[in-house]
Design an enzyme around this catalytic site. Structure first.
Site, PDB file in Angstrom:
ATOM      1  N   MET A   1       2.303   5.173   4.774  1.00  0.00           N
ATOM      2  CA  MET A   1       2.901   6.030   3.714  1.00  0.00           C
ATOM      3  C   MET A   1       2.492   7.424   3.633  1.00  0.00           C
ATOM      4  O   MET A   1       3.006   8.496   3.182  1.00  0.00           O
ATOM      5  CB  MET A   1       2.458   5.547   2.577  1.00  0.00           C
ATOM      6  CG  MET A   1       3.203   4.298   2.036  1.00  0.00           C
ATOM      7  SD  MET A   1       4.550   4.678   0.961  1.00  0.00           S
ATOM      8  CE  MET A   1       3.372   4.886  -0.331  1.00  0.00           C
TER       9      MET A   1
ATOM     10  N   ASP B   1      -4.110  -4.617  -5.651  1.00  0.00           N
ATOM     11  CA  ASP B   1      -4.542  -4.291  -4.458  1.00  0.00           C
ATOM     12  C   ASP B   1      -6.059  -4.244  -4.132  1.00  0.00           C
ATOM     13  O   ASP B   1      -6.410  -3.744  -3.464  1.00  0.00           O
ATOM     14  CB  ASP B   1      -3.846  -3.324  -3.944  1.00  0.00           C
ATOM     15  CG  ASP B   1      -3.714  -3.165  -2.145  1.00  0.00           C
ATOM     16  OD1 ASP B   1      -3.974  -4.392  -1.776  1.00  0.00           O
ATOM     17  OD2 ASP B   1      -3.481  -2.307  -1.573  1.00  0.00           O
TER      18      ASP B   1
END
Lengths: 191, 854
Positions: B94, B207
């Site tokens: 990312m 997460d």
């Protein structure tokens, strides 16, 4: 022994030999390609793709559908690793083409197809170059190619490879070490 | 020859294998002693032996791939905002994280700068990026990394700046510092505090894993990476509801893996997995299995062993590679891992874990989220109870639990149970509320009420979503919705002048309205009932706004309810009523002082004005609505040049204005007012050209949007159409050719998509009109024939689509008209036949006669 340099996929599939698992080969091929494509084209941040896991995933899938027994597993992985080699080499070639195509910046509309590029991990082997020397090695030593393929593309342990080829672990290790050094030398001298 | 080669190969291999049996320094001597007579063989062997060490790791790790990452090194030394980038810390698909220093401050401030990979630069990502910024900005807690700044670099790479944390992942920290159980628990409690704090802000991390929890030198835990966090209250947006497969499956909860609704309970599970690892030094891979498939299945199906039993078997550790001489050794080590113990880790005394701690960890790790701790606070409280020697709430799995599990196999029964729960809770809420009313100023009662009400709300909505996934539960869902409405009716009766309660109930009504009015759900698609719910939602909020006129957030909610109501009304067919609601909404929006209005709110209101134009009749008023909205949208542009939503709005408004103007022009032309018509056409052209400019800007800023080509295509063909109207044929042809090219590219990209084929037929029609008007009949006929052929081909592929038939009629009618004008009566017959054939098909299929305007 398999010869993955066949010109088209049908010929390639024919070169894979096996017992009753034979009829599954097209399915394995299709599944692996589908899964690989799925994982390769999915935008997943920080994601590392382990083809070995794909191979296992396909095995589990087919295991359920065709009730394979455990002895089939190692044999299955052997076929699958050959196929995985094929899929990844094709992918690497596609990717190289694509990278070249991207050089022209004035074609953003046509060049982009919505997919994310995935790279082979850094410090990782140049798959296309490896393929060239593997084909060379196949002319001399088909068994060595198989061992490389099983470990590198299929993720099999050396124990599993020994069991599959029905030889001792030390034989596998000797074959491995020699073939590995030979390939390494070839790749570094030709470049 | 063949044999010679094989022999030579075998010889090479045999000597090599003998030579490497010797220690590295003796190998050359061994080789020399063999006195090989063939020079090339000797040299090849020497080389192969020589590189043995160098090649040791070659191909040893099975191949793996990773997301393409951009080259972050290029950023080092550059400045981003007020920060100078010093070095790269970490990178992934990312983007990358850098260490940077603020250069204009009075003191030197070290920060972490996160740059998002431009390869991924898409609307979706910018949205995610903005969301993460928004989420982080909301969170201020000593155990959560602070967001300091953010924005876009000069080359439009999104970035944000965070507090720089020098720390070690929590699991590594515990191992390296040999913390004992109590120290580990205290560290873990810090993490719980941070997560509980985020939950109170209605944010779920989603997460949680050791690498996202750093521990500093002062033993302070810092939670990072809210990258995929989710704001629970923003759930109404359909896009945020689609669940992606978890990025890090190892610490994910079963519901996350199954793609089910994620709640705070999912974080409880992940925390449980982390605590398990801290107490036993076993990662989830060792609990549930190695490999993606195995771990996914393991988390969903296998009950973990109690930590006390897990720790008593030996630790598995990663072998260090440096001491491996040969490949055999390497392999041997892999086999030996099971038996290796980690000398650095402080082995927990299994006895200390047995009992309470086992129960606590296992309660957090239950497969069913209802069986876990209801909140992170409760989880933390139980750990504190344990540390203080108090009785803990977690118990081993009871008979009741096992019975519940049994019942779960019958999903219908569970659904029924869910409804019972809702009813019971609904009753409790009403009762508590009444007692609250009786003792008006008792804070405790109020808090109690809030709690119960929240539970009731989440029960209604969570269960509804869960149940809607089951087949054949329409009846149950209907009942659930009815129950929910009853419950809301009861609560809203009691709401009185309580603004908070009015707001919350109104929001719940809106949700219920969404459930009732889902257009794709045939059985539950009760538009009438949805209308009532939306109406109630709006009414309650209207009351709340009148009670607290300064509260902008309330007005925001009311706007949303108006929007939902207007859309539902419009769908029911009553466009004038929809227009009235939108007008009300716009009036409300105007009440919000400009200074308090967020950019998003302004855009939302502009969007509503577009809808107002869309639902209106083709009158001058419609045009005026578009034009005024366009003026306001343009005023925003200089300060938000790269905002994708604004650009889309500007394209849309210009296109709508342009199309409306064309329509008026055609109207005038029919009336015989050529000059007025021409004037309209000129204005229309101006707007379509403007739209195309905005499209180009949008595309250059968002090059990866899938629909870009479509956008450009529409832009060019609109311009071409307007140019035809103002009779600038040369220019029209130029734009048309670009549209042709784009359309052809679309056909190539997806041969299965037949839409571009039909588009081409339309383009061909425009082209032949131009050619005919330019006095090039031969070329025009060529186009007409091509158009007919293509339309016929389309018709053969999709006989059900009447559009192709319409176009064949149109093309052949044009040909006849043209031939008659040229006085070539003889050739008319051919087209006459085509026309009659397809005119009949058109009539048979659609029931109406073909005509130019049908």
């Amino acid at each position: 022994m398999s010869e993955p340099e066949a010109t088209n996929e049908d010929d390639f599939l024919k070169t894979l030999e096996g017992k009753d698992l034979n009829k599954l080969i097209p399915e394995v091929y299709a599944e692996l390609k589908r899964l690989a494509a799925y994982h390769l084209h999915n935008e997943r941040p920080n994601h590392t793709l382990r083809p070995t896991e794909l191979v296992h995933e396909v095995y589990l899938l087919l295991h359920k559908q065709h009730s394979l027994d455990l002895n089939d597993r190692v044999y299955f992985l052997s076929i699958a690793s050959t196929i995985m080699r094929r899929v990844l080499v094709n992918y690497a070639k596609w990717r190289r083409r694509k990278k070249r195509g991207e050089g022209k910046e004035d074609l953003p509309l046509e060049a982009y197809d919505g997919n994310t590029l995935i790279d082979f991990e850094q410090n990782e082997v140049d798959v296309i170059a490896l393929e060239e020397v593997l084909i060379e090695l196949a002319n001399r030593d088909a068994q060595a190619v198989k061992i490389i393929e099983l470990h590198f593309y299929g993720g099999l342990t050396f124990d599993e490879i020994a069991r599959l080829l029905d030889v001792s672990l030390s034989t596998v290790m000797r074959e491995w070490r020699f073939a590995r050094n030979w390939l390494y030398k070839k790749m570094n001298s030709s470049s | 020859m063949e044999n010679d080669n094989q022999n030579r190969w075998r010889k090479l291999k045999d000597i090599f294998n003998e030579a490497v049996e010797f220690a590295p320094e003796s190998r050359a001597a061994y080789l020399a002693a063999l006195r090989l007579d063939e020079e090339t063989l000797y040299r090849e062997l020497a080389e192969l032996i020589d590189i043995d060490r160098e090649a040791e790791d070659f191909l040893g790790e099975p191949i793996s791939l990773e997301s393409d990452s951009f080259s972050p090194s290029s950023f080092v030394g550059e400045t981003v905002g007020h920060y100078k980038i010093a070095r790269e810390i970490e990178r992934g698909g990312m983007g990358a994280v850098f260490e940077a220093v603020r250069f204009d401050g009075e003191f030197e401030q070290r920060v972490a700068v996160k740059l998002v990979n431009r390869n991924f630069f898409s609307d979706e990502l910018v949205k995610r990026f903005k969301k993460e910024r928004q989420i982080l900005a909301k969170l201020e807690h000593p155990n959560i990394v602070r967001l300091l700044d953010g924005g876009f670099t000069r080359d439009k790479t999104p970035y944000y700046v965070m507090e720089f944390i020098e720390g070690t992942p929590i699991n590594v920290y515990c191992r390296e510092n040999e913390l004992d159980t109590e120290q580990r628990l205290n560290l873990f409690l810090q993490v719980c505090e941070a997560v509980a704090y985020a939950h109170r802000q209605l944010i779920v991390h989603r997460d949680l894993k050791p690498s996202n929890i750093l521990v500093t030198k002062n033993e302070q835990a810092k939670l990072l990476d809210f990258g995929i966090a989710k704001i629970l209250e923003a759930d109404t947006d359909a896009q945020t509801q689609t669940q992606n497969a978890p990025l890090t499956p190892a610490y994910s909860s079963p519901e996350q893996i199954k793609g089910e609704t994620i709640t705070t309970a999912s974080d409880v599970f992940s925390l449980g997995a982390i605590l398990y690892e801290l107490l036993t030094e076993k990662s989830p891979y060792e609990i549930y299995g190695v490999g993606r498939m195995e771990i996914l299945r393991g988390i969903c199906e296998n009950e973990p062993k109690p930590p006390s039993m897990s720790v008593s078997s030996k630790f598995k550790v990663q072998s260090s590679k440096s001491d491996s001489e040969t490949v055999e050794n390497d392999n041997q080590q892999i086999a030996n891992i099971e038996q290796t113990t980690n000398p650095k880790s402080k082995i927990q005394n299994p006895k200390s874990l047995r009992g309470d701690l086992d129960n606590i960890v296992l309660k957090a790790l239950r497969k069913e989220k209802e069986r876990r701790y209801a909140s992170v606070e409760q989880f933390a409280d139980d750990i504190k109870n344990y540390l203080n020697g108090l009785p803990v709430k977690a118990h081993p799995q009871s008979f009741e639990y096992r019975a519940a599990k049994f019942i779960k196999r019958n999903r219908l029964a569970v659904s029924l149970a869910a409804i019972a729960v809702v009813l019971i809770v609904g009753g409790v809420v009403a009762a508590v509320w009444q007692s609250f009313e009786a003792r008006r100023h008792q804070q405790i009662a109020e808090q109690r009420f809030d709690q119960v009400r929240k539970i009731a709300n989440s029960l209604i909505f969570d269960y509804h979503d869960e149940i809607s996934k089951l087949e054949g539960t329409t009846k149950l869902r209907e009942k659930l919705v009815v129950d929910a409405v009853n419950y809301l009716n009861a609560v809203s009766q009691e709401a009185g002048d309580n603004v908070e309660l009015l707001k919350e109930t109104a929001m719940a009504y809106r949700k219920i309205g969404d459930a009732q009015g889902r257009p794709y759900d045939a059985n539950l698609g009760k538009l009438d009932e949805a209308l009532i719910s939306y109406q109630k939602s709006a009414n309650l909020l209207e009351k709340a706004v009148s009670l607290a006129p300064a509260d902008t957030a309330l007005k925001d909610e009311l706007l949303k309810s108006y929007d939902a109501l207007a859309q539902a009304v419009s769908r029911s067919g009553d466009k004038p009523a929809a227009a009235r609601i939108i007008e009300k909404a716009i009036a409300l929006g105007e009440q919000i002082p400009a200074a308090e209005k967020s950019f998003e709110q302004t855009l939302f209101l502009l969007q509503m004005r577009v809808t107002l134009g869309d639902v209106g009749e083709n009158t001058p008023k419609k045009l005026e609505v578009y034009q005024l909205a366009l003026t306001d949208a343009k005023a925003l542009y200089p300060s938000h040049e790269d905002d994708a939503a604004l650009l889309r709005l500007l394209m849309k408004l210009n296109q709508r204005t342009g199309s409306a103007l064309l329509w008026f022009g055609e109207n005038e032309e029919r009336k015989g007012n050529g000059e007025t018509a021409h004037d309209y056409y000129r204005q229309a052209l101006e707007h379509h050209r403007q739209a195309l400019e905005y499209i180009k800007v949008f595309v250059s800023l968002n090059p990866h949007e899938r629909t870009n080509r479509q956008r450009m295509y529409v832009g060019y063909s609109n311009v071409a159409e307007a140019l035809i109207k103002v009779r600038d044929y040369d220019e029209a042809l130029k734009n048309l050719e670009i549209a042709f090219d784009m359309n052809r590219a679309s056909r190539k990209t997806d041969p299965n998509d037949r839409e571009p084929m039909l588009e081409e037929v339309v383009l061909i029609n425009n082209k032949q009109e131009i050619l005919a008007a330019q006095g090039k009949p031969d070329e025009a006929f060529k186009e007409i024939d091509r158009g007919i052929d293509l339309a016929e081909e389309y018709y053969r592929l999709e006989p059900s689509n009447i559009e192709a038939v319409w176009w064949i009629c149109r093309h052949s009618a044009m040909a006849i008209k043209l031939l008659r004008a040229l006085r070539k009566e003889k050739e008319v017959d051919k087209y006459q036949q085509i026309f009659l054939k397809f005119e009949k098909i058109h009539k048979d299929k659609s029931g109406i006669n073909w005509d130019y305007t049908s």
